[in-house]
Design a protein around this motif. Structure first.
Motif, PDB file in Angstrom:
ATOM      1  N   ASP A  51       0.837  -1.203   0.000  1.00  0.00           N
ATOM      2  CA  ASP A  51       0.000   0.000   0.000  1.00  0.00           C
ATOM      3  C   ASP A  51       0.872   1.255   0.000  1.00  0.00           C
ATOM      4  O   ASP A  51       0.952   1.971   1.017  1.00  0.00           O
ATOM      5  CB  ASP A  51      -0.903   0.003   1.240  1.00  0.00           C
ATOM      6  N   GLU A  52       1.516   1.520  -1.096  1.00  0.00           N
ATOM      7  CA  GLU A  52       2.371   2.713  -1.248  1.00  0.00           C
ATOM      8  C   GLU A  52       1.903   3.458  -2.486  1.00  0.00           C
ATOM      9  O   GLU A  52       1.960   2.917  -3.592  1.00  0.00           O
ATOM     10  CB  GLU A  52       3.844   2.320  -1.409  1.00  0.00           C
ATOM     11  N   GLN A  53       1.444   4.687  -2.313  1.00  0.00           N
ATOM     12  CA  GLN A  53       0.845   5.419  -3.427  1.00  0.00           C
ATOM     13  C   GLN A  53       1.759   5.525  -4.645  1.00  0.00           C
ATOM     14  O   GLN A  53       1.312   5.252  -5.762  1.00  0.00           O
ATOM     15  CB  GLN A  53       0.375   6.807  -2.967  1.00  0.00           C
ATOM     16  N   PRO A  54       3.056   5.887  -4.511  1.00  0.00           N
ATOM     17  CA  PRO A  54       3.893   5.984  -5.707  1.00  0.00           C
ATOM     18  C   PRO A  54       4.045   4.634  -6.430  1.00  0.00           C
ATOM     19  O   PRO A  54       4.054   4.585  -7.663  1.00  0.00           O
ATOM     20  CB  PRO A  54       5.243   6.474  -5.175  1.00  0.00           C
ATOM     21  N   ALA A  55       4.128   3.537  -5.663  1.00  0.00           N
ATOM     22  CA  ALA A  55       4.267   2.209  -6.268  1.00  0.00           C
ATOM     23  C   ALA A  55       3.000   1.811  -7.024  1.00  0.00           C
ATOM     24  O   ALA A  55       3.064   1.222  -8.110  1.00  0.00           O
ATOM     25  CB  ALA A  55       4.594   1.171  -5.203  1.00  0.00           C
ATOM     26  N   ILE A  56       1.843   2.151  -6.450  1.00  0.00           N
ATOM     27  CA  ILE A  56       0.571   1.818  -7.101  1.00  0.00           C
ATOM     28  C   ILE A  56       0.426   2.619  -8.395  1.00  0.00           C
ATOM     29  O   ILE A  56       0.143   2.055  -9.464  1.00  0.00           O
ATOM     30  CB  ILE A  56      -0.621   2.082  -6.160  1.00  0.00           C
ATOM     31  N   SER A  57       0.626   3.928  -8.321  1.00  0.00           N
ATOM     32  CA  SER A  57       0.531   4.759  -9.533  1.00  0.00           C
ATOM     33  C   SER A  57       1.522   4.288 -10.585  1.00  0.00           C
ATOM     34  O   SER A  57       1.184   4.201 -11.776  1.00  0.00           O
ATOM     35  CB  SER A  57       0.801   6.236  -9.199  1.00  0.00           C
ATOM     36  N   GLY A  58       2.745   3.966 -10.154  1.00  0.00           N
ATOM     37  CA  GLY A  58       3.764   3.493 -11.092  1.00  0.00           C
ATOM     38  C   GLY A  58       3.360   2.203 -11.775  1.00  0.00           C
ATOM     39  O   GLY A  58       3.544   2.044 -12.995  1.00  0.00           O
ATOM     40  N   LEU A  90      -6.510   7.946  -9.100  1.00  0.00           N
ATOM     41  CA  LEU A  90      -6.915   9.269  -9.591  1.00  0.00           C
ATOM     42  C   LEU A  90      -5.715  10.084 -10.073  1.00  0.00           C
ATOM     43  O   LEU A  90      -5.839  10.893 -10.997  1.00  0.00           O
ATOM     44  CB  LEU A  90      -7.668  10.023  -8.492  1.00  0.00           C
ATOM     45  N   ALA A  91      -4.549   9.841  -9.481  1.00  0.00           N
ATOM     46  CA  ALA A  91      -3.339  10.582  -9.863  1.00  0.00           C
ATOM     47  C   ALA A  91      -2.892  10.290 -11.292  1.00  0.00           C
ATOM     48  O   ALA A  91      -2.165  11.083 -11.876  1.00  0.00           O
ATOM     49  CB  ALA A  91      -2.201  10.268  -8.885  1.00  0.00           C
ATOM     50  N   VAL A  92      -3.321   9.149 -11.860  1.00  0.00           N
ATOM     51  CA  VAL A  92      -2.889   8.799 -13.222  1.00  0.00           C
ATOM     52  C   VAL A  92      -4.027   8.930 -14.238  1.00  0.00           C
ATOM     53  O   VAL A  92      -3.894   8.541 -15.389  1.00  0.00           O
ATOM     54  CB  VAL A  92      -2.298   7.364 -13.274  1.00  0.00           C
ATOM     55  N   ALA A  93      -5.158   9.498 -13.813  1.00  0.00           N
ATOM     56  CA  ALA A  93      -6.372   9.518 -14.638  1.00  0.00           C
ATOM     57  C   ALA A  93      -6.381  10.619 -15.685  1.00  0.00           C
ATOM     58  O   ALA A  93      -5.968  11.748 -15.418  1.00  0.00           O
ATOM     59  CB  ALA A  93      -7.588   9.682 -13.741  1.00  0.00           C
ATOM     60  N   ASP A  94      -6.891  10.272 -16.875  1.00  0.00           N
ATOM     61  CA  ASP A  94      -7.270  11.272 -17.869  1.00  0.00           C
ATOM     62  C   ASP A  94      -8.740  11.662 -17.667  1.00  0.00           C
ATOM     63  O   ASP A  94      -9.117  12.811 -17.850  1.00  0.00           O
ATOM     64  CB  ASP A  94      -7.085  10.731 -19.288  1.00  0.00           C
TER      65      ASP A  94
END
Length: 195
Positions: A51-58, A90-94
């Motif tokens: 559960d690490e936000q940068p790892a999930i987005s990556g 949401l951080a990677v969403a268009d």
């Protein structure tokens, strides 16, 4: 007529499962359900991450860039401090697709009042649909497939009924479902003749 091949990303997000404290049940549940639900040849690209936000987005960006038309995540959607899957998504969403989360909560509310604590989201990035699912295998099935009466008739549509047409609209492959598991809905003009 052959069914189009599809690449699907499946991501299980759990501190404890990713560190080996217990066996992950999310990835097998996703793979099993999708294999039953789709007639397409599927290539799975699986990830088990903490559960690490940068790892999930990556991971989501990598899977989209690798050509996954659909990416399903499981875990990390509650209100606890470590639950950051929706923020990472949401951080990677268009584009945000709020109907998916709304329907998942409606299905889960038939079983538990704490379904309102779930924060699943769905987004489009490029030509990929990314959906956050619940963490438990039974809840994964219920939200994807919907709810049926004892006689088999559909009581509540699952979210997967809308997934193939969404992927059509964003330029992805034509997904064909096994109707006894989950019938895809498409307007008549969008349907193809299949074998």
């Amino acid at each position: 007529m052959a069914h189009e091949a599809v690449r699907i990303g499946i991501v299980s997000i759990s501190d404890r499962a990713s560190s080996g404290v217990y066996e992950d049940k999310g990835l097998p549940a996703l793979k099993d359900w999708l294999t039953k639900a789709l007639k397409n040849d599927i290539t799975f690209d699986a990830r088990l991450i903490p559960d690490e936000q940068p790892a999930i987005s990556g991971a989501l960006i990598e899977l989209v860039d690798a050509g996954c038309s659909l990416v399903l995540t499981t875990g990390g959607t509650g209100p606890a401090p470590r639950d950051v899957t929706p923020e990472a998504t949401l951080a990677v969403a268009d584009k945000v697709m709020p109907g998916f989360g709304e329907q998942m909560r409606q299905i889960s509310l038939r079983f538990v009042p704490t379904a309102i604590l779930s924060r699943q989201v769905a987004v489009i990035r490029g030509k990929s649909l990314i959906i956050n699912l619940p963490g438990q295998p039974r809840a994964i099935q219920e939200t994807l497939e919907g709810l049926r009466a004892a006689g088999g008739e559909q009581l509540v549509d699952g979210i997967f009924a809308a997934v193939p047409y969404c992927i059509d609209l964003i330029g992805g492959p034509y997904l064909e479902t096994n109707d006894e598991v989950c019938a895809a809905f498409r307007p008549k003009a969008a349907r193809r003749a299949t074998s």
